[in-house]
Design a protein around this motif. Structure first.
Motif, PDB file in Angstrom:
ATOM      1  N   ASN A  59       0.881  -1.157   0.112  1.00  0.00           N
ATOM      2  CA  ASN A  59       0.137  -0.021   0.013  1.00  0.00           C
ATOM      3  C   ASN A  59       0.925   1.308   0.049  1.00  0.00           C
ATOM      4  O   ASN A  59       2.131   1.084   0.288  1.00  0.00           O
ATOM      5  CB  ASN A  59      -0.873   0.154   1.152  1.00  0.00           C
ATOM      6  CG  ASN A  59      -0.149   0.481   2.516  1.00  0.00           C
ATOM      7  OD1 ASN A  59      -0.393   1.671   2.543  1.00  0.00           O
ATOM      8  ND2 ASN A  59       0.176  -0.312   3.322  1.00  0.00           N
ATOM      9  N   TYR A  79     -13.866   4.959   5.964  1.00  0.00           N
ATOM     10  CA  TYR A  79     -14.817   3.988   5.514  1.00  0.00           C
ATOM     11  C   TYR A  79     -13.922   3.227   4.403  1.00  0.00           C
ATOM     12  O   TYR A  79     -13.538   3.835   3.324  1.00  0.00           O
ATOM     13  CB  TYR A  79     -15.869   4.798   4.825  1.00  0.00           C
ATOM     14  CG  TYR A  79     -16.926   3.824   4.293  1.00  0.00           C
ATOM     15  CD1 TYR A  79     -17.492   2.882   5.083  1.00  0.00           C
ATOM     16  CD2 TYR A  79     -17.457   4.108   2.945  1.00  0.00           C
ATOM     17  CE1 TYR A  79     -18.319   1.833   4.321  1.00  0.00           C
ATOM     18  CE2 TYR A  79     -18.619   3.329   2.384  1.00  0.00           C
ATOM     19  CZ  TYR A  79     -19.015   2.283   3.092  1.00  0.00           C
ATOM     20  OH  TYR A  79     -20.119   1.445   2.507  1.00  0.00           O
ATOM     21  N   ASN A  80     -13.959   1.953   4.616  1.00  0.00           N
ATOM     22  CA  ASN A  80     -13.068   1.023   3.667  1.00  0.00           C
ATOM     23  C   ASN A  80     -14.564   0.268   2.876  1.00  0.00           C
ATOM     24  O   ASN A  80     -15.249  -0.539   3.540  1.00  0.00           O
ATOM     25  CB  ASN A  80     -12.286   0.131   4.018  1.00  0.00           C
ATOM     26  CG  ASN A  80     -11.067   0.901   4.550  1.00  0.00           C
ATOM     27  OD1 ASN A  80     -10.410   1.522   3.912  1.00  0.00           O
ATOM     28  ND2 ASN A  80     -10.818   0.665   5.826  1.00  0.00           N
ATOM     29  N   GLN A  81     -14.852   0.333   1.710  1.00  0.00           N
ATOM     30  CA  GLN A  81     -15.629  -0.394   0.944  1.00  0.00           C
ATOM     31  C   GLN A  81     -14.919  -1.177  -0.003  1.00  0.00           C
ATOM     32  O   GLN A  81     -14.640  -0.868  -0.838  1.00  0.00           O
ATOM     33  CB  GLN A  81     -16.784   0.629   0.366  1.00  0.00           C
ATOM     34  CG  GLN A  81     -17.975  -0.128  -0.194  1.00  0.00           C
ATOM     35  CD  GLN A  81     -18.934   0.864  -1.050  1.00  0.00           C
ATOM     36  OE1 GLN A  81     -18.549   1.578  -1.763  1.00  0.00           O
ATOM     37  NE2 GLN A  81     -20.033   0.701  -0.432  1.00  0.00           N
ATOM     38  N   ILE A  89      -7.274  -6.089   0.329  1.00  0.00           N
ATOM     39  CA  ILE A  89      -7.177  -4.700   0.769  1.00  0.00           C
ATOM     40  C   ILE A  89      -6.334  -4.393   1.822  1.00  0.00           C
ATOM     41  O   ILE A  89      -6.401  -5.028   2.897  1.00  0.00           O
ATOM     42  CB  ILE A  89      -8.480  -4.262   0.741  1.00  0.00           C
ATOM     43  CG1 ILE A  89      -9.690  -4.290  -0.219  1.00  0.00           C
ATOM     44  CG2 ILE A  89      -8.288  -2.656   0.970  1.00  0.00           C
ATOM     45  CD1 ILE A  89      -9.114  -3.469  -1.359  1.00  0.00           C
ATOM     46  N   PRO A  91      -5.050  -1.154   3.810  1.00  0.00           N
ATOM     47  CA  PRO A  91      -5.154   0.114   4.195  1.00  0.00           C
ATOM     48  C   PRO A  91      -4.110   0.482   5.236  1.00  0.00           C
ATOM     49  O   PRO A  91      -4.101  -0.245   6.103  1.00  0.00           O
ATOM     50  CB  PRO A  91      -6.615   0.339   4.842  1.00  0.00           C
ATOM     51  CG  PRO A  91      -7.469  -0.716   4.235  1.00  0.00           C
ATOM     52  CD  PRO A  91      -6.307  -1.861   4.252  1.00  0.00           C
ATOM     53  N   ASP A 107     -14.584   3.792  12.370  1.00  0.00           N
ATOM     54  CA  ASP A 107     -13.499   3.064  11.658  1.00  0.00           C
ATOM     55  C   ASP A 107     -14.699   1.999  11.067  1.00  0.00           C
ATOM     56  O   ASP A 107     -14.832   1.066  11.892  1.00  0.00           O
ATOM     57  CB  ASP A 107     -12.295   2.557  12.297  1.00  0.00           C
ATOM     58  CG  ASP A 107     -11.603   1.359  11.313  1.00  0.00           C
ATOM     59  OD1 ASP A 107     -11.549   1.608  10.145  1.00  0.00           O
ATOM     60  OD2 ASP A 107     -11.101   0.475  11.745  1.00  0.00           O
ATOM     61  N   THR A 109     -15.789  -0.876   7.924  1.00  0.00           N
ATOM     62  CA  THR A 109     -15.166  -1.661   6.772  1.00  0.00           C
ATOM     63  C   THR A 109     -16.556  -2.364   6.158  1.00  0.00           C
ATOM     64  O   THR A 109     -17.201  -3.103   7.072  1.00  0.00           O
ATOM     65  CB  THR A 109     -14.361  -2.711   6.964  1.00  0.00           C
ATOM     66  OG1 THR A 109     -13.138  -1.915   7.294  1.00  0.00           O
ATOM     67  CG2 THR A 109     -14.030  -3.444   5.736  1.00  0.00           C
ATOM     68  N   THR A 118      -9.150  -8.277   4.127  1.00  0.00           N
ATOM     69  CA  THR A 118      -8.612  -6.778   4.505  1.00  0.00           C
ATOM     70  C   THR A 118      -7.624  -6.924   5.698  1.00  0.00           C
ATOM     71  O   THR A 118      -7.965  -7.617   6.540  1.00  0.00           O
ATOM     72  CB  THR A 118      -9.889  -5.947   5.091  1.00  0.00           C
ATOM     73  OG1 THR A 118     -10.500  -6.578   6.164  1.00  0.00           O
ATOM     74  CG2 THR A 118     -11.017  -5.644   3.758  1.00  0.00           C
ATOM     75  N   VAL A 120      -5.682  -4.676   7.606  1.00  0.00           N
ATOM     76  CA  VAL A 120      -5.704  -2.975   8.227  1.00  0.00           C
ATOM     77  C   VAL A 120      -4.465  -2.727   9.057  1.00  0.00           C
ATOM     78  O   VAL A 120      -4.398  -3.537  10.181  1.00  0.00           O
ATOM     79  CB  VAL A 120      -7.018  -2.504   8.487  1.00  0.00           C
ATOM     80  CG1 VAL A 120      -7.025  -1.266   9.177  1.00  0.00           C
ATOM     81  CG2 VAL A 120      -8.099  -3.057   7.907  1.00  0.00           C
ATOM     82  N   SER A 138     -17.054  -3.824  11.229  1.00  0.00           N
ATOM     83  CA  SER A 138     -17.414  -4.232  10.146  1.00  0.00           C
ATOM     84  C   SER A 138     -18.772  -4.652   9.673  1.00  0.00           C
ATOM     85  O   SER A 138     -19.432  -5.215  10.646  1.00  0.00           O
ATOM     86  CB  SER A 138     -16.332  -5.197   9.561  1.00  0.00           C
ATOM     87  OG  SER A 138     -16.492  -6.357  10.166  1.00  0.00           O
TER      88      SER A 138
END
Length: 338
Positions: A59, A79-81, A89, A91, A107, A109, A118, A120, A138
């Motif tokens: 990343n 926001y992680n979509q 993913i 982040p 936070d 997701t 994900t 993170v 999440s």
């Protein structure tokens, strides 16, 4: 956030921040030993940071800075979509709350598809006299995997409130470093699992200054053949007199095949401190179900009432968190054969 709050918050690309803010370079993760576990034997175990190294490779990252003497009135949503399936993913978010600041974060997701992962990685720095609240959860996670690492660094008179909902197949590492005198951390969370899911949390608080205070309070609910696992550690280093740390967890098993593990640990290298820990495990008490049924409440509704009462002990003050727990109980547990 609203316009007035945007003037108090700056967002940077990690590379740009690195090039233009040399005084904060040491805050950015570059060494795998930064969060490695130092065993009592003196051995450094860097296996705990393997996923962090993977994150940094895959990343670019962002930096969120709360400007000095700023009070952000509106909650900031991170926001992680994830819109596609079979996606990885990673982040990386660095949050710096400068001196005399106050801010709240949600936070969140959200998975729109299945079979995604994900990973993170958060680093959060609370400078002198700052106060940060973070709530984490999440959505639609049941067919996805979540691994995450939250690392908090607190300076003098700073305060952290961290709330977390852990669902599905997930592994979460939380590390809190109380580096400044009178710094405080209040951590509370839920672990929820069903079917054959495995839900794991590691939470370690390191007291590294005088008059520091930490509190961990957890609830765990396991259904079907699932497993919840919690390792809570309090470490008080030399020079941290007049500090206190507590850890407490309670677990409910909704089925005979469900499992729950809770492992509190204390490492104390200073006198004149106060520490306590405790864990309890059990099923829903049948006499309480019987009592509610005798008042005309169905068995399933009685179980719902008792579970929600169990959860309410944590006193989540974030409306989004509270509503999500209620929905999860309704959709996940109460639809199962209990």
């Amino acid at each position: 956030t609203k316009i007035a709050d945007k003037e108090k918050v700056k967002i940077y690309n990690l590379k740009d921040y690195y090039n233009n803010h040399k005084n904060n370079i040491n805050k950015i993760y570059t060494n795998s030993n930064k969060y490695a576990e130092e065993r009592i034997s003196g051995v450094i175990d860097d296996k705990t940071s393997n996923l962090l190294s993977l994150n940094t490779i895959l990343n670019n990252g962002i930096v969120i800075e709360i400007l000095e003497d700023s009070k952000v009135n509106n909650e900031i949503c991170l926001y992680n979509q994830i819109l596609t399936d079979e996606t990885i993913i990673n982040p990386y978010i660095l949050i710096i709350a400068n001196e005399n600041t106050k801010a709240s974060f949600l936070d969140l997701t959200a998975y729109m598809k299945d079979n995604s992962w994900t990973n993170v990685f958060y680093e959060i720095y609370l400078e002198k006299n700052s106060k940060i609240k973070i709530s984490n959860l999440s959505l639609n996670q049941s067919m996805n995997l979540n691994t995450s690492s939250y690392n908090f660094h607190l300076e003098q008179n700073s305060t952290l409130e961290f709330s977390s909902i852990n669902k599905g197949n997930s592994k979460k590492d939380i590390r809190v470093f109380l580096n400044g005198e009178n710094s405080k951390a209040d951590i509370k969370g839920m672990l929820l699992s069903k079917q054959r899911e495995s839900n794991d949390v590691f939470c370690k608080v390191i007291h590294n200054s005088m008059k520091t205070n930490s509190k961990q309070d957890w609830r765990m609910i396991s259904a079907d053949s699932s497993k919840t696992s919690l390792n809570g550690k309090i470490k008080i280093l030399k020079g941290s007199k007049d500090s206190s740390g507590t850890f407490f967890s309670k677990s409910i098993l909704l089925n005979k095949k469900a499992k729950a593990f809770s492992k509190p640990e204390l490492e104390i290298f200073e006198d004149q401190v106060s520490c306590s820990h405790g864990s309890s495990f059990g099923e829903i008490e049948l006499d309480k179900i019987f009592y509610l049924q005798s008042r005309g409440v169905s068995k399933k509704e009685a179980i719902k009432i008792l579970i929600l009462a169990f959860i309410s002990e944590l006193d989540f003050r974030n409306k989004t968190i509270s509503e999500n727990i209620i929905n999860e109980m309704t959709q996940v547990f109460l639809e199962e054969k209990i």
